[in-house]
Design a protein around this motif. Structure first.
Motif, PDB file in Angstrom:
ATOM      1  N   ALA A 119      10.878   1.260   7.136  1.00  0.00           N
ATOM      2  CA  ALA A 119      10.831   2.624   7.657  1.00  0.00           C
ATOM      3  C   ALA A 119      10.205   3.579   6.648  1.00  0.00           C
ATOM      4  O   ALA A 119       9.219   4.270   6.942  1.00  0.00           O
ATOM      5  N   TYR A 120      10.764   3.617   5.430  1.00  0.00           N
ATOM      6  CA  TYR A 120      10.267   4.631   4.502  1.00  0.00           C
ATOM      7  C   TYR A 120       8.911   4.279   3.909  1.00  0.00           C
ATOM      8  O   TYR A 120       8.115   5.169   3.588  1.00  0.00           O
ATOM      9  N   ASP A 121       8.599   2.995   3.784  1.00  0.00           N
ATOM     10  CA  ASP A 121       7.279   2.688   3.224  1.00  0.00           C
ATOM     11  C   ASP A 121       6.186   2.814   4.271  1.00  0.00           C
ATOM     12  O   ASP A 121       5.008   2.977   3.913  1.00  0.00           O
ATOM     13  N   THR A 122       6.534   2.744   5.550  1.00  0.00           N
ATOM     14  CA  THR A 122       5.540   3.061   6.580  1.00  0.00           C
ATOM     15  C   THR A 122       5.246   4.560   6.566  1.00  0.00           C
ATOM     16  O   THR A 122       4.095   4.976   6.741  1.00  0.00           O
ATOM     17  N   GLU A 123       6.271   5.383   6.347  1.00  0.00           N
ATOM     18  CA  GLU A 123       6.034   6.815   6.161  1.00  0.00           C
ATOM     19  C   GLU A 123       5.073   7.039   4.986  1.00  0.00           C
ATOM     20  O   GLU A 123       4.146   7.855   5.074  1.00  0.00           O
ATOM     21  N   TYR A 124       5.311   6.310   3.908  1.00  0.00           N
ATOM     22  CA  TYR A 124       4.453   6.402   2.723  1.00  0.00           C
ATOM     23  C   TYR A 124       3.028   5.967   3.055  1.00  0.00           C
ATOM     24  O   TYR A 124       2.043   6.610   2.654  1.00  0.00           O
ATOM     25  N   ALA A 125       2.904   4.870   3.808  1.00  0.00           N
ATOM     26  CA  ALA A 125       1.582   4.352   4.170  1.00  0.00           C
ATOM     27  C   ALA A 125       0.832   5.298   5.093  1.00  0.00           C
ATOM     28  O   ALA A 125      -0.412   5.317   5.094  1.00  0.00           O
ATOM     29  N   MET A 126       1.555   6.088   5.878  1.00  0.00           N
ATOM     30  CA  MET A 126       0.898   7.047   6.752  1.00  0.00           C
ATOM     31  C   MET A 126       0.159   8.115   5.950  1.00  0.00           C
ATOM     32  O   MET A 126      -0.840   8.677   6.415  1.00  0.00           O
ATOM     33  N   VAL A 127       0.641   8.399   4.735  1.00  0.00           N
ATOM     34  CA  VAL A 127      -0.021   9.381   3.876  1.00  0.00           C
ATOM     35  C   VAL A 127      -1.420   8.890   3.495  1.00  0.00           C
ATOM     36  O   VAL A 127      -2.373   9.672   3.435  1.00  0.00           O
ATOM     37  N   ASP A 128      -1.522   7.572   3.260  1.00  0.00           N
ATOM     38  CA  ASP A 128      -2.787   7.007   2.765  1.00  0.00           C
ATOM     39  C   ASP A 128      -3.612   6.325   3.845  1.00  0.00           C
ATOM     40  O   ASP A 128      -4.640   5.705   3.529  1.00  0.00           O
ATOM     41  N   ARG A 129      -3.216   6.424   5.097  1.00  0.00           N
ATOM     42  CA  ARG A 129      -3.849   5.616   6.137  1.00  0.00           C
ATOM     43  C   ARG A 129      -5.365   5.827   6.218  1.00  0.00           C
ATOM     44  O   ARG A 129      -6.124   4.847   6.289  1.00  0.00           O
ATOM     45  N   ASP A 130      -5.810   7.052   6.200  1.00  0.00           N
ATOM     46  CA  ASP A 130      -7.252   7.303   6.318  1.00  0.00           C
ATOM     47  C   ASP A 130      -8.022   6.665   5.169  1.00  0.00           C
ATOM     48  O   ASP A 130      -9.091   6.064   5.369  1.00  0.00           O
ATOM     49  N   GLY A 159       4.011  16.158   5.763  1.00  0.00           N
ATOM     50  CA  GLY A 159       5.273  15.832   6.422  1.00  0.00           C
ATOM     51  C   GLY A 159       5.714  14.403   6.141  1.00  0.00           C
ATOM     52  O   GLY A 159       6.894  14.148   5.862  1.00  0.00           O
ATOM     53  N   CYS A 160       4.776  13.467   6.200  1.00  0.00           N
ATOM     54  CA  CYS A 160       5.111  12.062   5.944  1.00  0.00           C
ATOM     55  C   CYS A 160       5.542  11.843   4.496  1.00  0.00           C
ATOM     56  O   CYS A 160       6.472  11.080   4.226  1.00  0.00           O
ATOM     57  N   PHE A 161       4.875  12.547   3.570  1.00  0.00           N
ATOM     58  CA  PHE A 161       5.226  12.385   2.164  1.00  0.00           C
ATOM     59  C   PHE A 161       6.600  12.994   1.878  1.00  0.00           C
ATOM     60  O   PHE A 161       7.391  12.439   1.109  1.00  0.00           O
ATOM     61  N   THR A 162       6.901  14.124   2.514  1.00  0.00           N
ATOM     62  CA  THR A 162       8.223  14.730   2.355  1.00  0.00           C
ATOM     63  C   THR A 162       9.305  13.803   2.886  1.00  0.00           C
ATOM     64  O   THR A 162      10.368  13.633   2.259  1.00  0.00           O
ATOM     65  N   ALA A 163       9.055  13.187   4.035  1.00  0.00           N
ATOM     66  CA  ALA A 163      10.022  12.250   4.604  1.00  0.00           C
ATOM     67  C   ALA A 163      10.259  11.083   3.661  1.00  0.00           C
ATOM     68  O   ALA A 163      11.408  10.690   3.400  1.00  0.00           O
ATOM     69  N   PHE A 164       9.181  10.519   3.126  1.00  0.00           N
ATOM     70  CA  PHE A 164       9.328   9.403   2.198  1.00  0.00           C
ATOM     71  C   PHE A 164      10.146   9.795   0.980  1.00  0.00           C
ATOM     72  O   PHE A 164      11.089   9.092   0.591  1.00  0.00           O
TER      73      PHE A 164
END
Length: 301
Positions: free
Chosen positions: A193-204, A275-280
Motif C-alpha cells: 500500500a504505502y510503497d505504491t503511494e511512493y511509486a505514484m510520485v515517480d510514475r511519470d 498528495g501521494c508523497f504526503t500519504a507515503f
C-alpha cells in the motif's frame, strides 16, 4: 571591487554519508520499526526487556541505512533521470560507489553484531533477511510489482522478533510459530500500500526510463488497489491479533489505523505527486497506531 558571492562550502563527508542513509528522513526506518516491535511485544506477551528492544530498534535503523546504500548504488543510473532522486550523493558522484558499499557493509556488520547477542534462530533468519534486502533494488528490473520483494524485506523483522523472544539455543527455526509468518504476510500488504503511494510520485519518470513498479502495473486501478492492500493488511492483522489473545485496545489501534488509511484515500485519489508523497510519509503513524494498541492491550490484561 568584485561583488561576486563567495563559493559555497562543499558538504563534509559526514554530511554526505548522513544524506546517503536518509538520516533526515526517519519515516523510512519507522515503517520497519513499528511492525517489528509489535511482533516483539506479541511474542514476549508484553514488555520484551531492554536488551531485545535495543537490538531490534538499533538493528532496524542500521539495516534500513545499509539498504539505502545498496539501493542508491544499484539505482544510480536511473536516479539521475528521476526528479525526486537526482541529487542523491551517489547519483551526483559526491559519494563514490566504493564509499557507499563500504558504509553499507559496515552498518550491516554492526547490525549483525547486535543479532549475535540474541540466539541461533534469529541469527539464521538474519541471513535470509540480508539476502532479500540486497535483492530488492534489482527486482524492479524484472518484476512487474517489485514492491512485493520490498514487502518481504521490510517485514522480516517480524519472524526474527519471534525467534529472538521464543527461540532456544538450537540451530533450527522450529521455535518460530506459523503466526509469525502469517503476520509477515499480512504486513506485506501494508508495504504494498504505502510503497505504491511512493511509486505514484515517480510514475511519470519511471515510465520514461523503463523502471517497473506497482503503480505502473496497476494503472488506473492504483488507488483502488492501494485501498484493497490497506484493507487486507488491517483485516489480517486484526484477525491474527485476536487469535493470539489480543483484545479491545488492540482493535482500537486497528480502528485508528483504518481511519488514517481512509484519510490517505483523500490524499491520493487525485494522484498528485504532493498528495501521494504526503500519504507515503505519513504511513509510520498508521503503523504506530497498531503498535500502540498492541502495547496498551498487553499492558492492561
Amino acid at each position: 571591487m568584485s561583488t561576486a558571492a563567495p563559493a559555497a562550502t562543499p558538504p563534509s563527508r559526514l554530511t554526505l554519508y548522513l544524506q546517503l542513509i536518509r538520516w533526515d528522513r526517519p519515516a523510512g526506518w519507522l515503517l520497519l520499526l513499528w511492525p517489528t516491535l509489535s511482533a516483539l511485544w506479541i511474542a514476549a506477551d508484553g514488555w520484551p526487556g531492554w536488551h531485545l528492544l535495543a537490538v531490534f530498534t538499533l538493528g532496524t535503523v542500521l539495516m534500513r541505512s545499509a539498504g539505502c546504500c545498496v539501493n542508491d548504488v544499484a539505482d544510480r543510473d536511473f536516479d539521475r533521470h528521476v526528479q525526486r532522486t537526482a541529487q542523491r550523493p551517489v547519483t551526483t558522484g559526491a559519494v563514490s560507489v566504493k564509499e557507499a558499499l563500504i558504509l553499507g557493509a559496515v552498518l550491516s556488520l554492526v547490525s549483525f553484531g547486535l543479532v549475535l547477542t540474541t540466539n541461533p534462530p534469529a541469527i539464521l533468519l538474519s541471513f535470509a533477511a540480508l539476502a532479500v534486502a540486497i535483492a530488492y533494488p534489482f527486482a524492479k528490473r524484472v518484476l512487474a510489482m517489485p514492491q512485493a520483494v520490498l514487502g518481504v524485506a521490510f517485514s522480516f523483522g517480524i519472524p526474527m522478533a519471534f525467534a529472538a523472544a521464543l527461540g532456544g539455543m538450537e540451530w533450527n527455526l522450529r521455535a518460530v510459530p506459523l503466526s509469525a509468518w502469517a503476520l509477515l504476510l499480512a504486513n506485506l500488504f501494508w508495504v504494498l500500500a504505502y510503497d505504491t503511494e511512493y511509486a505514484m510520485v515517480d510514475r511519470d519518470d519511471d515510465l520514461k526510463i523503463g523502471v517497473r513498479s506497482s503503480a505502473i502495473a496497476l494503472g488506473r486501478w492504483d488507488v483502488p488497489g492501494i485501498m484493497i492492500f490497506y484493507a487486507t493488511y488491517l483485516t489480517m492483522w486484526a484477525g491474527l491479533g485476536l487469535r493470539l489473545g489480543l483484545g479491545r485496545w488492540f482493535l482500537l489501534g486497528i480502528a485508528a489505523a483504518a481511519a488514517q488509511a481512509a484519510w490517505h484515500w483523500t490524499l491520493i485519489r487525485r494522484r498528485s505527486r504532493a498528495g501521494c508523497f504526503t500519504a507515503f510519509r505519513s504511513n509510520h503513524w498508521l503503523g504506530f497506531a497498531v503498535f500502540a494498541g498492541t502495547v496498551v492491550d498487553l499492558a492492561l490484561r
